[in-house]
Scaffold this motif. Sequence first.
Motif, PDB file in Angstrom:
ATOM      1  N   ARG A  92       0.829  -1.201   0.000  1.00 17.07           N
ATOM      2  CA  ARG A  92       0.000   0.000   0.000  1.00 17.07           C
ATOM      3  C   ARG A  92       0.867   1.256   0.000  1.00 17.07           C
ATOM      4  O   ARG A  92       0.557   2.239  -0.666  1.00 17.07           O
ATOM      5  CB  ARG A  92      -0.929   0.011   1.206  1.00 17.07           C
ATOM      6  CG  ARG A  92      -2.058  -0.956   1.078  1.00 17.07           C
ATOM      7  CD  ARG A  92      -2.941  -0.899   2.323  1.00 17.07           C
ATOM      8  NE  ARG A  92      -4.139  -1.670   2.140  1.00 17.07           N
ATOM      9  CZ  ARG A  92      -5.243  -1.233   1.539  1.00 17.07           C
ATOM     10  NH1 ARG A  92      -5.304  -0.007   1.090  1.00 17.07           N
ATOM     11  NH2 ARG A  92      -6.277  -2.010   1.396  1.00 17.07           N
ATOM     12  N   ARG A  93       1.958   1.210   0.754  1.00 19.59           N
ATOM     13  CA  ARG A  93       2.839   2.374   0.818  1.00 19.59           C
ATOM     14  C   ARG A  93       3.463   2.657  -0.539  1.00 19.59           C
ATOM     15  O   ARG A  93       3.517   3.809  -0.993  1.00 19.59           O
ATOM     16  CB  ARG A  93       3.920   2.136   1.874  1.00 19.59           C
ATOM     17  CG  ARG A  93       4.851   3.296   2.077  1.00 19.59           C
ATOM     18  CD  ARG A  93       4.074   4.476   2.667  1.00 19.59           C
ATOM     19  NE  ARG A  93       4.907   5.605   2.895  1.00 19.59           N
ATOM     20  CZ  ARG A  93       5.488   5.896   4.047  1.00 19.59           C
ATOM     21  NH1 ARG A  93       5.331   5.140   5.094  1.00 19.59           N
ATOM     22  NH2 ARG A  93       6.230   6.965   4.165  1.00 19.59           N
TER      23      ARG A  93
ATOM     24  N   ILE B 187       2.317   1.830  -3.514  1.00 16.64           N
ATOM     25  CA  ILE B 187       1.282   2.334  -4.424  1.00 16.64           C
ATOM     26  C   ILE B 187       0.924   3.779  -4.101  1.00 16.64           C
ATOM     27  O   ILE B 187       0.809   4.615  -4.997  1.00 16.64           O
ATOM     28  CB  ILE B 187       0.048   1.417  -4.391  1.00 16.64           C
ATOM     29  CG1 ILE B 187       0.406   0.073  -5.039  1.00 16.64           C
ATOM     30  CG2 ILE B 187      -1.133   2.069  -5.112  1.00 16.64           C
ATOM     31  CD1 ILE B 187      -0.603  -1.020  -4.806  1.00 16.64           C
ATOM     32  N   ASN B 188       0.772   4.088  -2.820  1.00 11.97           N
ATOM     33  CA  ASN B 188       0.460   5.469  -2.446  1.00 11.97           C
ATOM     34  C   ASN B 188       1.545   6.428  -2.893  1.00 11.97           C
ATOM     35  O   ASN B 188       1.252   7.537  -3.351  1.00 11.97           O
ATOM     36  CB  ASN B 188       0.241   5.583  -0.935  1.00 11.97           C
ATOM     37  CG  ASN B 188      -1.136   5.131  -0.522  1.00 11.97           C
ATOM     38  OD1 ASN B 188      -2.091   5.250  -1.266  1.00 11.97           O
ATOM     39  ND2 ASN B 188      -1.232   4.591   0.680  1.00 11.97           N
ATOM     40  N   GLU B 189       2.804   6.037  -2.758  1.00 12.46           N
ATOM     41  CA  GLU B 189       3.895   6.920  -3.167  1.00 12.46           C
ATOM     42  C   GLU B 189       3.859   7.145  -4.676  1.00 12.46           C
ATOM     43  O   GLU B 189       4.115   8.250  -5.150  1.00 12.46           O
ATOM     44  CB  GLU B 189       5.244   6.347  -2.740  1.00 12.46           C
ATOM     45  CG  GLU B 189       5.451   6.308  -1.241  1.00 12.46           C
ATOM     46  CD  GLU B 189       5.387   7.684  -0.573  1.00 12.46           C
ATOM     47  OE1 GLU B 189       5.713   8.690  -1.211  1.00 12.46           O
ATOM     48  OE2 GLU B 189       5.004   7.729   0.605  1.00 12.46           O
ATOM     49  N   ILE B 190       3.526   6.123  -5.425  1.00 10.68           N
ATOM     50  CA  ILE B 190       3.425   6.272  -6.880  1.00 10.68           C
ATOM     51  C   ILE B 190       2.293   7.226  -7.225  1.00 10.68           C
ATOM     52  O   ILE B 190       2.441   8.106  -8.070  1.00 10.68           O
ATOM     53  CB  ILE B 190       3.207   4.904  -7.545  1.00 10.68           C
ATOM     54  CG1 ILE B 190       4.470   4.045  -7.400  1.00 10.68           C
ATOM     55  CG2 ILE B 190       2.834   5.056  -9.016  1.00 10.68           C
ATOM     56  CD1 ILE B 190       4.261   2.590  -7.761  1.00 10.68           C
ATOM     57  N   TRP B 191       1.158   7.058  -6.567  1.00  9.19           N
ATOM     58  CA  TRP B 191      -0.002   7.894  -6.858  1.00  9.19           C
ATOM     59  C   TRP B 191       0.226   9.350  -6.493  1.00  9.19           C
ATOM     60  O   TRP B 191      -0.366  10.247  -7.082  1.00  9.19           O
ATOM     61  CB  TRP B 191      -1.224   7.380  -6.112  1.00  9.19           C
ATOM     62  CG  TRP B 191      -1.819   6.140  -6.708  1.00  9.19           C
ATOM     63  CD1 TRP B 191      -1.540   5.596  -7.933  1.00  9.19           C
ATOM     64  CD2 TRP B 191      -2.783   5.298  -6.107  1.00  9.19           C
ATOM     65  NE1 TRP B 191      -2.269   4.462  -8.119  1.00  9.19           N
ATOM     66  CE2 TRP B 191      -3.053   4.255  -7.015  1.00  9.19           C
ATOM     67  CE3 TRP B 191      -3.442   5.306  -4.890  1.00  9.19           C
ATOM     68  CZ2 TRP B 191      -3.956   3.249  -6.745  1.00  9.19           C
ATOM     69  CZ3 TRP B 191      -4.347   4.301  -4.626  1.00  9.19           C
ATOM     70  CH2 TRP B 191      -4.605   3.286  -5.540  1.00  9.19           C
ATOM     71  N   ARG B 192       1.065   9.604  -5.512  1.00 13.42           N
ATOM     72  CA  ARG B 192       1.261  10.975  -5.027  1.00 13.42           C
ATOM     73  C   ARG B 192       2.097  11.840  -5.940  1.00 13.42           C
ATOM     74  O   ARG B 192       2.058  13.053  -5.840  1.00 13.42           O
ATOM     75  CB  ARG B 192       1.944  10.953  -3.666  1.00 13.42           C
ATOM     76  CG  ARG B 192       1.040  10.556  -2.582  1.00 13.42           C
ATOM     77  CD  ARG B 192       1.741  10.720  -1.277  1.00 13.42           C
ATOM     78  NE  ARG B 192       0.927  10.108  -0.253  1.00 13.42           N
ATOM     79  CZ  ARG B 192       1.364   9.765   0.923  1.00 13.42           C
ATOM     80  NH1 ARG B 192       2.621   9.972   1.246  1.00 13.42           N
ATOM     81  NH2 ARG B 192       0.566   9.220   1.794  1.00 13.42           N
TER      82      ARG B 192
ATOM     83  N   HIS C  10       5.599  12.090  -8.954  1.00 14.56           N
ATOM     84  CA  HIS C  10       6.370  11.710 -10.128  1.00 14.56           C
ATOM     85  C   HIS C  10       7.447  10.709  -9.722  1.00 14.56           C
ATOM     86  O   HIS C  10       8.631  10.972  -9.832  1.00 14.56           O
ATOM     87  CB  HIS C  10       6.980  12.941 -10.763  1.00 14.56           C
ATOM     88  CG  HIS C  10       5.980  14.046 -10.929  1.00 14.56           C
ATOM     89  ND1 HIS C  10       4.798  13.875 -11.587  1.00 14.56           N
ATOM     90  CD2 HIS C  10       5.977  15.315 -10.499  1.00 14.56           C
ATOM     91  CE1 HIS C  10       4.113  14.993 -11.571  1.00 14.56           C
ATOM     92  NE2 HIS C  10       4.812  15.895 -10.911  1.00 14.56           N
ATOM     93  N   CYS C  11       7.011   9.579  -9.292  1.00 17.47           N
ATOM     94  CA  CYS C  11       7.934   8.562  -8.805  1.00 17.47           C
ATOM     95  C   CYS C  11       8.247   7.589  -9.936  1.00 17.47           C
ATOM     96  O   CYS C  11       7.345   7.094 -10.596  1.00 17.47           O
ATOM     97  CB  CYS C  11       7.294   7.826  -7.629  1.00 17.47           C
ATOM     98  SG  CYS C  11       8.403   6.709  -6.819  1.00 17.47           S
TER      99      CYS C  11
END
Length: 88
Positions: A28-29, A31-36, A38-39
């Motif tokens: 989950r972490r 995925i959340n970082e990707i969604w937030r 430009h990772c």
Amino acid sequence: MSGQKIIEGLEEAVEHAKSTQDWESFGRRVINEIWRGHCEIDGADIQEWAERCGQIEPVAYDPARHGDGPMDYDIEPGDTIYQFTKPE
């Protein structure tokens, strides 16, 4: 969010997964970082984190044991491949 901030967040996720073996939270972490933002996470990043968390390990490729090898890469006996440390 800056790229450095995202990487720091992912590093925290790795440390959490190491200590708790909580892969749902780790996933989950990530995925959340990707969604937030430009990772730019790639398979090599995820493989590195999984190894650091003790979920995969490097082994020498043995065609008798591993078959044709992972993803049909051009691989020779003795080359390093990765496998899960725990059976499913």
